[in-house]
Design a protein around this motif. Structure first.
Motif, mmCIF file in Angstrom:
data_model
loop_
_atom_site.group_PDB
_atom_site.id
_atom_site.type_symbol
_atom_site.label_atom_id
_atom_site.label_comp_id
_atom_site.label_asym_id
_atom_site.label_seq_id
_atom_site.Cartn_x
_atom_site.Cartn_y
_atom_site.Cartn_z
ATOM 1 N N GLU B 56 13.200 51.707 0.523
ATOM 2 C CA GLU B 56 12.076 52.552 0.922
ATOM 3 C C GLU B 56 11.210 52.933 -0.255
ATOM 4 O OE1 GLU B 56 14.072 55.719 2.659
ATOM 5 O OE2 GLU B 56 15.067 54.422 4.099
ATOM 6 N N SER B 57 11.821 53.077 -1.455
ATOM 7 C CA SER B 57 11.020 53.521 -2.592
ATOM 8 C C SER B 57 10.831 52.418 -3.610
ATOM 9 C CB SER B 57 11.697 54.706 -3.251
ATOM 10 O OG SER B 57 13.009 54.336 -3.592
ATOM 11 N N PHE B 58 11.039 51.153 -3.190
ATOM 12 C CA PHE B 58 10.984 50.052 -4.151
ATOM 13 C C PHE B 58 9.619 49.921 -4.788
ATOM 14 C CE2 PHE B 58 13.297 46.586 -5.732
ATOM 15 C CZ PHE B 58 12.457 45.509 -5.892
ATOM 16 N N TYR B 59 8.600 50.061 -3.973
ATOM 17 C CA TYR B 59 7.247 49.872 -4.493
ATOM 18 C C TYR B 59 6.582 51.186 -4.822
ATOM 19 C CZ TYR B 59 7.843 45.179 -2.728
ATOM 20 O OH TYR B 59 8.300 43.918 -2.496
ATOM 21 N N MET C 287 2.075 53.245 1.447
ATOM 22 C CA MET C 287 2.759 54.524 1.501
ATOM 23 C C MET C 287 3.111 54.983 2.892
ATOM 24 S SD MET C 287 0.975 56.796 -1.322
ATOM 25 C CE MET C 287 -0.637 56.639 -0.603
ATOM 26 N N GLN C 288 2.934 54.126 3.880
ATOM 27 C CA GLN C 288 3.157 54.585 5.245
ATOM 28 C C GLN C 288 4.585 54.338 5.679
ATOM 29 O OE1 GLN C 288 0.872 56.166 6.964
ATOM 30 N NE2 GLN C 288 -0.516 55.882 5.246
ATOM 31 N N HIS C 289 5.078 55.232 6.541
ATOM 32 C CA HIS C 289 6.394 55.016 7.133
ATOM 33 C C HIS C 289 6.305 54.551 8.566
ATOM 34 C CE1 HIS C 289 7.653 57.146 3.689
ATOM 35 N NE2 HIS C 289 7.049 58.230 4.050
ATOM 36 N N ASP C 290 5.163 54.836 9.210
ATOM 37 C CA ASP C 290 4.978 54.484 10.607
ATOM 38 C C ASP C 290 4.512 53.039 10.648
ATOM 39 O OD1 ASP C 290 4.061 54.209 13.209
ATOM 40 O OD2 ASP C 290 3.118 56.165 13.239
ATOM 41 N N LEU C 291 5.140 52.212 11.487
ATOM 42 C CA LEU C 291 4.842 50.787 11.483
ATOM 43 C C LEU C 291 3.410 50.507 11.887
ATOM 44 C CD1 LEU C 291 5.627 47.811 11.453
ATOM 45 C CD2 LEU C 291 6.525 48.099 13.719
ATOM 46 N N LYS C 292 2.948 51.131 12.997
ATOM 47 C CA LYS C 292 1.620 50.790 13.485
ATOM 48 C C LYS C 292 0.525 51.363 12.592
ATOM 49 C CE LYS C 292 1.048 50.660 18.023
ATOM 50 N NZ LYS C 292 1.172 50.978 19.435
ATOM 51 N N ARG C 293 0.810 52.495 11.947
ATOM 52 C CA ARG C 293 -0.198 53.053 11.048
ATOM 53 C C ARG C 293 -0.358 52.158 9.826
ATOM 54 N NH1 ARG C 293 -2.391 58.312 11.105
ATOM 55 N NH2 ARG C 293 -3.233 58.745 9.066
ATOM 56 N N MET C 294 0.763 51.576 9.375
ATOM 57 C CA MET C 294 0.682 50.649 8.255
ATOM 58 C C MET C 294 -0.145 49.435 8.640
ATOM 59 S SD MET C 294 3.753 48.543 6.593
ATOM 60 C CE MET C 294 3.540 47.156 7.654
ATOM 61 N N LEU C 295 0.054 48.911 9.865
ATOM 62 C CA LEU C 295 -0.732 47.759 10.304
ATOM 63 C C LEU C 295 -2.210 48.121 10.441
ATOM 64 C CD1 LEU C 295 1.655 46.205 12.935
ATOM 65 C CD2 LEU C 295 1.136 45.354 10.678
ATOM 66 N N ALA C 296 -2.516 49.367 10.826
ATOM 67 C CA ALA C 296 -3.915 49.772 10.944
ATOM 68 C C ALA C 296 -4.590 49.799 9.575
ATOM 69 C CB ALA C 296 -4.005 51.140 11.616
ATOM 70 N N TYR C 297 -3.901 50.360 8.553
ATOM 71 C CA TYR C 297 -4.481 50.337 7.210
ATOM 72 C C TYR C 297 -4.611 48.909 6.703
ATOM 73 C CZ TYR C 297 -4.624 55.295 6.239
ATOM 74 O OH TYR C 297 -4.951 56.609 6.237
ATOM 75 N N SER C 298 -3.667 48.044 7.113
ATOM 76 C CA SER C 298 -3.765 46.647 6.712
ATOM 77 C C SER C 298 -5.013 45.999 7.313
ATOM 78 C CB SER C 298 -2.496 45.929 7.173
ATOM 79 O OG SER C 298 -2.666 44.565 7.038
ATOM 80 N N LYS C 345 12.251 48.583 21.592
ATOM 81 C CA LYS C 345 13.700 48.419 21.444
ATOM 82 C C LYS C 345 14.302 49.505 20.577
ATOM 83 C CE LYS C 345 14.881 43.701 22.133
ATOM 84 N NZ LYS C 345 15.177 42.434 21.554
ATOM 85 N N ALA C 346 13.603 49.897 19.502
ATOM 86 C CA ALA C 346 14.221 50.833 18.566
ATOM 87 C C ALA C 346 14.029 52.274 18.998
ATOM 88 C CB ALA C 346 13.639 50.632 17.176
ATOM 89 N N GLY C 347 13.060 52.529 19.856
ATOM 90 C CA GLY C 347 12.869 53.873 20.359
ATOM 91 C C GLY C 347 12.143 54.812 19.419
ATOM 92 N N THR C 348 11.746 54.337 18.243
ATOM 93 C CA THR C 348 11.068 55.220 17.309
ATOM 94 C C THR C 348 9.978 54.451 16.587
ATOM 95 O OG1 THR C 348 11.308 56.419 15.247
ATOM 96 C CG2 THR C 348 12.855 54.683 15.653
ATOM 97 N N HIS C 349 8.981 55.214 16.072
ATOM 98 C CA HIS C 349 7.912 54.558 15.330
ATOM 99 C C HIS C 349 8.256 54.433 13.855
ATOM 100 C CE1 HIS C 349 4.208 54.828 17.955
ATOM 101 N NE2 HIS C 349 5.166 55.266 18.716
ATOM 102 N N ASP C 350 9.181 55.243 13.377
ATOM 103 C CA ASP C 350 9.404 55.367 11.940
ATOM 104 C C ASP C 350 10.235 54.194 11.453
ATOM 105 O OD1 ASP C 350 9.835 56.247 9.396
ATOM 106 O OD2 ASP C 350 10.281 58.293 9.987
ATOM 107 N N MET C 351 9.731 53.472 10.431
ATOM 108 C CA MET C 351 10.434 52.267 9.997
ATOM 109 C C MET C 351 11.749 52.610 9.313
ATOM 110 S SD MET C 351 7.700 49.608 8.539
ATOM 111 C CE MET C 351 6.816 50.701 7.453
ATOM 112 N N ARG C 352 11.847 53.837 8.760
ATOM 113 C CA ARG C 352 13.058 54.157 8.022
ATOM 114 C C ARG C 352 14.224 54.431 8.946
ATOM 115 N NH1 ARG C 352 10.356 58.998 4.880
ATOM 116 N NH2 ARG C 352 9.743 59.376 7.032
ATOM 117 N N LYS C 353 13.897 54.729 10.227
ATOM 118 C CA LYS C 353 14.972 55.110 11.128
ATOM 119 C C LYS C 353 15.334 54.016 12.106
ATOM 120 C CE LYS C 353 13.893 59.991 11.037
ATOM 121 N NZ LYS C 353 12.477 60.065 10.698
ATOM 122 N N MET C 354 14.741 52.833 11.955
ATOM 123 C CA MET C 354 15.032 51.769 12.913
ATOM 124 C C MET C 354 16.253 51.031 12.455
ATOM 125 S SD MET C 354 11.517 49.926 13.725
ATOM 126 C CE MET C 354 10.072 50.812 14.196
ATOM 127 N N GLY C 355 17.303 51.013 13.276
ATOM 128 C CA GLY C 355 18.419 50.215 12.820
ATOM 129 C C GLY C 355 18.934 49.298 13.892
#
Lengths: 115, 101, 482
Positions: B56-59, C287-298, C345-355
């Motif tokens: 998570e903090s790699f970059y 710097m984003q943790h939310d998957l879709k927000r990261m794609l929007a900035y992309s 499938k993962a039930g959450t937007h946060d990439m850090r909590k998807m397992g």
């Protein structure tokens, strides 16, 4: 000339209300004033001093071609008024939904999306 | 540079390397031992959970070097600030086009 | 013109669906899929006609050129037309099994959105462009707020207010143009513009450019995008990020190269906006943790690449920009559709909590999308980014350095997303399997990514046809009749 100045003042006033007021309804009112200013500007572009409305009457097509004001900006403004009605309708329904979900219509309280 | 010169340079390099290898064997002769002949660490799976890579903090160093956290704090969610940026951007665009056009 | 009938099909079907749903709601998805497929077939037919015969022009209702509304499809328009109809069809196919509630509203308003985007691409008249852009904007406000949650309503209100400034500024620009020149046909404006030179022209160009830059997501004007694109349902995010901002960029290219082609300073402005958007978008996405927000900035970052490439105003730059437009639409739609599956499938937007444990199909398709975004060779992102690097190196080598560094940051956040989502299995999902109608669009988009990467000649020849637009005389001659 006076009309152009007044319409630009309306645009400025609407932009001020849109940017700096916090209540969403006041922002909507500002948006309405700004778009009305632009419509006034657009209609006065086609105005001719001493012109008549572009409706074909008894006097005939020649009279209309030389004495009427420009009908194209009037058509453009009618289309734009309809677009603004749709935008205002969607905006007001969104504001009602926002009030139901969060209990507030102040724009600086609606801040859960950040970063 | 033609074919003969290239071949001669190649041969001289091989001779120098052979010399260096013989000299190094005389200086530090290698010795066989049990540990060197056994199987090295290949063929075992090392998953992400076992390797201590802080994904998570790699970059984070890139973001810190570019002071990007100030950029993120600037996007603080207030609509009036966003609208101020839009109008400021519009004034900048018009100034650019009028002054440089 | 066949694709115009495709447009009419989309618009009419959007109004037929609510009428049919008075009886039963089950027919709505089938009607929507059928009409978007018809629109796609008609656009490919028009594409063959344009490549064989040249610019296709049709005057609506027979009124001759400077007085009536012109519909003109040339080599620049045909590319987004194919893109919008193809990606629109795939997205509607995806939402067949993805959307389960309120299908009538969803399908009819999505068809209106696709129809209005096609309308922007067909028109040759400035005010018609404005009207269709506004229809697409209003339908997307409704679709962003589709889920009726707190975040969706807030995102839609912010999108509405910022976009309404865009509406007003474009209308003011068009009013200034009409007041100064007396016509609104794009070909006629191009002719009259070179005859008159005023201070009105930079002001009107600045207003129209700012309005269209708000719609395309360039940086000081981008603030609605990272809130609105994640808040929509995933297929709609794919349409918004893939198609709507691409059509905004097409409008910028059309207005600046056909109408205002004698003003070189517009292209310099595009380079500045493009470079700023590239870097800010990539840094924020890191710097984003939310998957879709990261794609929007992309998306903001990739739009910056396209803006910078188009601003070079050289044939290589314009070809690279248009090729990157195609690639960005395909890749971003692929990634957003995939993110819909992942979040479900993962039930959450946060990439850090998807397992959760994902299928290898999802992982493979997401990996293809991420590697294409990063610009790895044999994927389509590489071909278009290479053209952009070469084009910017010929003009300003510093821009190439900035573009390459940003590309590295793009690779960084893409790979970080992939590792966080797919390589930390803790195996806790109970939802398995993906229906076939959701697998087919993902597979087709992924295959397009690889195909355009292995045979970049397809994209380059498509973009090369469009580059002939840098000189707007063929367009003017075709519309105004010699």
């Amino acid at each position: 000339m006076l009309v152009y100045v007044i319409s630009m003042l309306m645009v400025g006033l609407g932009a001020y209300a849109l940017m700096l007021k916090e209540n969403l309804i006041k922002k909507m009112i500002g948006l309405g004033i700004m778009s009305n200013g632009i419509h006034l500007f657009l209609i006065s572009v086609g105005y001719k001093i001493g012109g008549v409305a572009p409706i074909l009457k008894q006097a005939g097509l020649e009279y209309l071609a030389t004495h009427s004001v420009d009908p194209v900006p009037q058509a453009l403004v009618m289309t734009s008024i309809v677009i603004n009605i749709s935008i205002t309708a969607v905006a007001l329904s969104l504001i009602i939904q926002a009030y139901r979900k969060t209990g507030t219509i102040e724009a600086d309280k609606l801040r859960s999306l950040r970063g | 540079m033609d074919f003969g010169t290239t071949l001669a340079a190649f041969g001289i390099t091989i001779c120098i390397m052979a010399f260096a290898w013989r000299a190094s064997r005389r200086v530090a002769p290698g010795r066989r031992s049990k540990g060197k002949e056994s199987m090295y660490a290949c063929g075992e799976k090392l998953g992400i959970a076992d390797s201590n890579v802080p994904v998570e903090s790699f970059y984070a160093s890139i973001a810190n070097a570019a002071r990007a956290d100030r950029l993120r704090d600037a996007h603080n969610g207030s609509l009036s600030r966003y609208l101020t940026w839009v109008f400021a951007g519009m004034v900048a665009v018009m100034a650019f086009l009028l002054l440089l056009g | 013109m066949d694709s115009f009938y495709g447009l009419m099909t989309l618009l009419i079907t959007a109004f037929v669906i609510p009428v049919v749903s008075l009886k039963t709601e089950k027919l709505a998805p089938y009607i929507a899929v059928a009409s978007s497929f018809v629109a796609f077939i008609l656009s490919t037919t028009t594409a063959f006609t344009v490549f064989r015969e040249g610019i296709q022009v049709q005057q609506m209702e027979g009124w001759p050129a400077p007085f009536g509304i012109t519909l003109a499809v040339d080599h620049l328009s045909i590319i987004p037309i194919l893109l919008v109809s193809a990606v629109g069809f795939l997205v509607i196919l995806f939402s067949f099994r993805f959307i389960s509630r309120r299908k009538t509203e969803y399908y009819s308003i999505t068809l209106l959105l696709l129809g209005s985007l096609m309308g922007v691409l067909h028109t040759g008249d400035m005010f018609n462009l404005f009207v269709f852009l506004e229809i697409s904007a209003i339908t997307s406000y409704i679709l962003v707020a589709f889920k009726k949650e707190k975040e969706s309503i807030e995102a839609s209100i912010k999108y509405l207010i910022i976009n309404s400034i865009s509406t007003s500024m474009i209308l003011l620009g068009i009013a200034l143009l009409y007041g100064a020149l007396g016509t609104l046909n794009m070909a006629d404006l191009a002719l009259e513009m070179s005859a008159i030179s005023d201070t009105f022209m930079p002001i009107s160009m600045g207003l129209i450019l700012s309005g269209l830059a708000i719609k395309s997501g360039f940086v000081p004007f981008h603030t609605w995008l990272p809130d609105a694109h994640p808040a929509a349902p995933s297929p709609i995010s794919a349409i918004l990020s893939g198609l709507v901002i691409s059509v905004g960029m097409y409008a910028i290219i059309r207005v600046s190269s056909t109408v205002y082609s004698s003003y070189a300073v517009v292209f310099n402005m595009l380079i500045v906006l493009g470079v700023i958007s590239m870097t800010v978008g990539a840094l924020m996405a890191l710097m984003q943790h939310d998957l879709k927000r990261m794609l929007a900035y992309s998306s903001i970052s990739q739009m910056g690449y396209i803006g910078m490439a188009v601003g070079m105003a050289t044939p290589l730059g314009l070809a690279g920009g248009i090729f990157h437009l195609i690639n960005q639409a395909i890749i971003k739609s692929l990634l957003f559709l995939c993110s819909g599956v992942i979040i479900h499938k993962a039930g959450t937007h946060d990439m850090r909590k998807m397992g959760a444990k994902f299928s290898s199909f999802t992982a493979g398709v997401f990996l293809i999308g991420v590697l294409s975004l990063a610009g790895l060779p044999f994927f389509n992102g590489f071909s278009s980014k290479l053209l952009i690097y070469i084009a910017s190196f010929n003009a300003f080598p510093l821009l190439t350095v900035i573009a390459v560094v940003t590309s590295a940051i793009t690779a960084a956040y893409g790979i970080k997303a992939f590792v966080l989502i797919f390589m930390r299995n803790t195996g806790k999902s109970s939802i398995t399997g993906m229906p076939l109608t959701m697998q087919i669009p993902l597979a087709i988009l992924a295959m397009l990514c690889i195909l355009l990467g292995i045979i970049p000649g397809i994209g380059e020849s498509l973009a090369g046809f469009a580059v002939s637009n840098l000189n707007n005389m063929p367009y003017i001659r075709a519309v105004l009749g010699g």
